[in-house]
Design an enzyme around this catalytic site. Structure first.
Site, mmCIF file in Angstrom:
data_model
loop_
_atom_site.group_PDB
_atom_site.id
_atom_site.type_symbol
_atom_site.label_atom_id
_atom_site.label_comp_id
_atom_site.label_asym_id
_atom_site.label_seq_id
_atom_site.Cartn_x
_atom_site.Cartn_y
_atom_site.Cartn_z
ATOM 1 N N TYR A 130 7.125 -12.115 1.524
ATOM 2 C CA TYR A 130 5.747 -12.205 2.011
ATOM 3 C C TYR A 130 4.807 -11.301 1.213
ATOM 4 O O TYR A 130 5.234 -10.366 0.534
ATOM 5 C CB TYR A 130 5.675 -11.827 3.494
ATOM 6 C CG TYR A 130 5.923 -10.362 3.770
ATOM 7 C CD1 TYR A 130 4.852 -9.459 3.804
ATOM 8 C CD2 TYR A 130 7.218 -9.869 3.978
ATOM 9 C CE1 TYR A 130 5.081 -8.102 4.040
ATOM 10 C CE2 TYR A 130 7.448 -8.543 4.213
ATOM 11 C CZ TYR A 130 6.370 -7.646 4.244
ATOM 12 O OH TYR A 130 6.601 -6.325 4.464
ATOM 13 N N PHE A 140 -1.939 -4.912 1.468
ATOM 14 C CA PHE A 140 -1.482 -3.687 2.145
ATOM 15 C C PHE A 140 0.041 -3.618 2.238
ATOM 16 O O PHE A 140 0.601 -2.552 2.482
ATOM 17 C CB PHE A 140 -2.120 -3.558 3.535
ATOM 18 C CG PHE A 140 -1.760 -4.660 4.484
ATOM 19 C CD1 PHE A 140 -0.566 -4.621 5.199
ATOM 20 C CD2 PHE A 140 -2.596 -5.748 4.661
ATOM 21 C CE1 PHE A 140 -0.235 -5.643 6.083
ATOM 22 C CE2 PHE A 140 -2.270 -6.766 5.543
ATOM 23 C CZ PHE A 140 -1.079 -6.723 6.249
ATOM 24 N N ASP A 141 0.726 -4.745 2.026
ATOM 25 C CA ASP A 141 2.194 -4.748 2.102
ATOM 26 C C ASP A 141 2.719 -6.032 1.480
ATOM 27 O O ASP A 141 2.081 -7.086 1.572
ATOM 28 C CB ASP A 141 2.636 -4.648 3.567
ATOM 29 C CG ASP A 141 4.131 -4.374 3.701
ATOM 30 O OD1 ASP A 141 4.734 -3.943 2.704
ATOM 31 O OD2 ASP A 141 4.668 -4.586 4.797
ATOM 32 N N ILE A 159 5.079 -8.493 14.596
ATOM 33 C CA ILE A 159 3.819 -8.781 15.306
ATOM 34 C C ILE A 159 3.842 -10.212 15.844
ATOM 35 O O ILE A 159 4.552 -11.080 15.337
ATOM 36 C CB ILE A 159 2.599 -8.563 14.369
ATOM 37 C CG1 ILE A 159 2.692 -9.462 13.140
ATOM 38 C CG2 ILE A 159 2.452 -7.102 13.991
ATOM 39 C CD1 ILE A 159 1.459 -9.393 12.238
ATOM 40 N N TYR A 185 -2.186 -5.847 14.693
ATOM 41 C CA TYR A 185 -2.100 -4.428 15.031
ATOM 42 C C TYR A 185 -3.258 -3.953 15.908
ATOM 43 O O TYR A 185 -3.461 -2.746 16.062
ATOM 44 C CB TYR A 185 -2.011 -3.598 13.741
ATOM 45 C CG TYR A 185 -0.760 -3.920 12.948
ATOM 46 C CD1 TYR A 185 0.475 -3.384 13.323
ATOM 47 C CD2 TYR A 185 -0.808 -4.771 11.856
ATOM 48 C CE1 TYR A 185 1.632 -3.693 12.622
ATOM 49 C CE2 TYR A 185 0.338 -5.092 11.151
ATOM 50 C CZ TYR A 185 1.556 -4.550 11.537
ATOM 51 O OH TYR A 185 2.700 -4.861 10.849
ATOM 52 N N PHE A 202 -1.314 -13.373 5.777
ATOM 53 C CA PHE A 202 0.023 -13.286 5.185
ATOM 54 C C PHE A 202 0.370 -14.598 4.499
ATOM 55 O O PHE A 202 0.132 -15.673 5.051
ATOM 56 C CB PHE A 202 1.090 -13.020 6.262
ATOM 57 C CG PHE A 202 1.113 -11.610 6.789
ATOM 58 C CD1 PHE A 202 1.887 -10.641 6.148
ATOM 59 C CD2 PHE A 202 0.395 -11.263 7.919
ATOM 60 C CE1 PHE A 202 1.927 -9.339 6.641
ATOM 61 C CE2 PHE A 202 0.440 -9.978 8.416
ATOM 62 C CZ PHE A 202 1.201 -9.008 7.783
#
Length: 210
Positions: A130, A140-141, A159, A185, A202
């Protein structure tokens, strides 16, 4: 006595012409006015009637002008649908690959794996690749290279947006998940990575299902 005679003569002279002038003027005016009154009134009424009659047929042409103006305006609305037609067609194309939810979440199918591939179902252990981005496009990730992320689907290990968005994928499928903060979040976010109240995007790929 001569002075008195002069005064009498003056009075007589003055009176005579005044009377004749007054009498003559009055007679002339009366004679002129009497025949003129009926002759003037009659034609004035006829003129007014003619004007009224002339005014009446003027109204229908005015209505016709409005009717003729209406079709001239019709082409304008026909132009707007032409501009709008490409928008719904794009939406229809996306609609076949995209699912939107009332809470603001979107699931878009980017690529399809094998139709008989293993399917991600709640309770299954799924292996993912991902990239996570903010709406600004900032990553961010992400999983880099051959690295993967593994979790059990549908039990709250991730999540809510992931539990909902990965469900139903088959091995090889790729999806874009647009996840509102309520399914990510929330208002708190993650310090240094995700601001509070952020909607996340995502791009996920299902690598394996066990």
């Amino acid at each position: 006595g001569s002075s008195g005679d002069d005064e009498d003569e003056d009075d007589d002279d003055d009176d005579a012409p005044r009377r004749t002038k007054k009498g003559g003027v009055v007679i002339e005016e009366l004679a002129a006015e009497e025949p003129s009154k009926p002759s003037k009134d009659k034609p004035v009424k006829k003129k007014e009637e003619k004007k009224r009659a002339a005014d009446q047929p003027v109204e229908p042409p005015a209505k016709k002008e409005k009717k003729t103006a209406a079709p001239a305006e019709k082409p304008k609305p026909t132009e707007k649908p032409k501009k709008q037609t490409p928008e719904p067609t794009d939406a229809n194309v996306k609609g076949s690959l995209k699912r939107e939810f009332k809470n603001g979440m979107e699931i878009v199918n980017l690529a399809m794996g094998k139709p008989d591939g293993k399917q991600a179902k709640p309770g299954k252990s799924v292996t993912m690749k991902y990239v996570g981005k903010l709406q600004s496009g900032k990553i961010f990730d992400q999983t880099k290279g051959n690295a993967t992320f593994r979790f059990r689907l549908g039990v709250g290990e991730v999540i809510k947006g992931w539990d909902a968005g990965v469900d139903g994928m088959r091995v090889g499928d790729k999806r874009r998940l647009v996840i509102p903060p309520a399914m990510a979040y929330g208002k708190k976010g993650i310090k240094g990575a995700i601001p509070g109240g952020a909607t996340l995007v995502f791009e996920v790929e299902l690598v394996n299902v066990q």
